[in-house]
Design a protein around this motif. Sequence first.
Motif, PDB file in Angstrom:
ATOM      1  N   LEU A 134      21.447 -47.878 -28.791  1.00 18.78           N
ATOM      2  CA  LEU A 134      21.010 -49.100 -29.462  1.00 18.78           C
ATOM      3  C   LEU A 134      21.996 -49.447 -30.570  1.00 18.78           C
ATOM      4  O   LEU A 134      22.567 -48.555 -31.196  1.00 18.78           O
ATOM      5  N   ASN A 135      22.185 -50.731 -30.834  1.00 16.48           N
ATOM      6  CA  ASN A 135      23.073 -51.181 -31.900  1.00 16.48           C
ATOM      7  C   ASN A 135      22.263 -51.948 -32.930  1.00 16.48           C
ATOM      8  O   ASN A 135      21.374 -52.731 -32.579  1.00 16.48           O
ATOM      9  N   GLY A 136      22.583 -51.731 -34.202  1.00 20.05           N
ATOM     10  CA  GLY A 136      21.846 -52.399 -35.264  1.00 20.05           C
ATOM     11  C   GLY A 136      22.578 -52.339 -36.589  1.00 20.05           C
ATOM     12  O   GLY A 136      23.792 -52.135 -36.637  1.00 20.05           O
TER      13      GLY A 136
ATOM     14  N   VAL B 297      17.521 -47.992 -40.717  1.00 20.33           N
ATOM     15  CA  VAL B 297      18.363 -48.545 -39.661  1.00 20.33           C
ATOM     16  C   VAL B 297      17.456 -49.446 -38.834  1.00 20.33           C
ATOM     17  O   VAL B 297      16.351 -49.052 -38.472  1.00 20.33           O
ATOM     18  N   LEU B 298      17.938 -50.674 -38.548  1.00 17.57           N
ATOM     19  CA  LEU B 298      17.104 -51.656 -37.856  1.00 17.57           C
ATOM     20  C   LEU B 298      17.830 -52.259 -36.666  1.00 17.57           C
ATOM     21  O   LEU B 298      19.044 -52.451 -36.712  1.00 17.57           O
TER      22      LEU B 298
ATOM     23  N   SER C  85      13.533 -49.069 -35.237  1.00 12.66           N
ATOM     24  CA  SER C  85      14.062 -48.641 -36.529  1.00 12.66           C
ATOM     25  C   SER C  85      14.185 -47.131 -36.576  1.00 12.66           C
ATOM     26  O   SER C  85      13.550 -46.410 -35.798  1.00 12.66           O
ATOM     27  N   VAL C  86      15.020 -46.688 -37.494  1.00 11.52           N
ATOM     28  CA  VAL C  86      15.120 -45.271 -37.809  1.00 11.52           C
ATOM     29  C   VAL C  86      15.013 -45.168 -39.318  1.00 11.52           C
ATOM     30  O   VAL C  86      15.775 -45.812 -40.041  1.00 11.52           O
ATOM     31  N   GLU C  87      14.057 -44.380 -39.776  1.00 14.31           N
ATOM     32  CA  GLU C  87      13.922 -44.091 -41.199  1.00 14.31           C
ATOM     33  C   GLU C  87      14.647 -42.773 -41.438  1.00 14.31           C
ATOM     34  O   GLU C  87      14.339 -41.768 -40.786  1.00 14.31           O
ATOM     35  N   ILE C  88      15.608 -42.794 -42.353  1.00 13.99           N
ATOM     36  CA  ILE C  88      16.346 -41.580 -42.703  1.00 13.99           C
ATOM     37  C   ILE C  88      15.958 -41.217 -44.125  1.00 13.99           C
ATOM     38  O   ILE C  88      16.170 -41.990 -45.057  1.00 13.99           O
ATOM     39  N   THR C  89      15.333 -40.053 -44.287  1.00 12.03           N
ATOM     40  CA  THR C  89      15.015 -39.524 -45.608  1.00 12.03           C
ATOM     41  C   THR C  89      15.775 -38.203 -45.760  1.00 12.03           C
ATOM     42  O   THR C  89      16.306 -37.682 -44.763  1.00 12.03           O
ATOM     43  N   PRO C  90      15.826 -37.655 -46.953  1.00 12.04           N
ATOM     44  CA  PRO C  90      16.515 -36.367 -47.091  1.00 12.04           C
ATOM     45  C   PRO C  90      15.922 -35.271 -46.206  1.00 12.04           C
ATOM     46  O   PRO C  90      16.613 -34.326 -45.847  1.00 12.04           O
ATOM     47  N   GLN C  91      14.656 -35.423 -45.789  1.00  8.15           N
ATOM     48  CA  GLN C  91      14.017 -34.393 -44.979  1.00  8.15           C
ATOM     49  C   GLN C  91      14.018 -34.674 -43.477  1.00  8.15           C
ATOM     50  O   GLN C  91      14.004 -33.739 -42.683  1.00  8.15           O
ATOM     51  N   ALA C  92      13.989 -35.947 -43.082  1.00  8.54           N
ATOM     52  CA  ALA C  92      13.752 -36.234 -41.665  1.00  8.54           C
ATOM     53  C   ALA C  92      14.431 -37.515 -41.199  1.00  8.54           C
ATOM     54  O   ALA C  92      14.803 -38.373 -41.999  1.00  8.54           O
ATOM     55  N   LEU C  93      14.565 -37.621 -39.877  1.00 11.11           N
ATOM     56  CA  LEU C  93      14.958 -38.839 -39.173  1.00 11.11           C
ATOM     57  C   LEU C  93      13.745 -39.217 -38.336  1.00 11.11           C
ATOM     58  O   LEU C  93      13.166 -38.357 -37.664  1.00 11.11           O
TER      59      LEU C  93
END
Length: 147
Positions: A131-133, A47-48, A55-63
């Motif tokens: 925030l919007n992205g 997410v940018l 940014s937000v990195e979303i993985t199966p384990q973490a945000l």
Amino acid sequence: MRILALSALAVVALAACSEPATPAPEPAPAPAPAVLGGVDLGQPVRVLGTEPFWSVEITPQALHYTAVDNAEGVRATNAGPTIQGTTAVYAAAGADGTALVVTLIATECSDGMSDRIYPLTARVEVGTATLNGCAASTDFIMSQPAP
């Protein structure tokens, strides 16, 4: 010999009285991957946002939320999204209790700074800020030319 015959007869009698073996239950089918706007949410998603860049990195384990002015950011365990129609919501909290809510919406999005069109629109709530992205699979973003 008589003992052997009685033993065999006892085994046959016990086998006749026992219940037939029940077949093992079939394993449950694997859940279908959650797909939103053509993006497999079971794979890494990025997410940018711009001005300021975050940014937000979303993985199966973490945000993991980061920003230009907050390189450490907020890291939280990913419990998976709640999906309703064309919206997926990830809700978590960082180790310090900071709320992190990422809402992905299946509508195309432009980041306003490049020619990229992303398949998802995003809203991120981190602490008291909103925030919007835009969002897409990490593979999609990494395969695009740099803006």
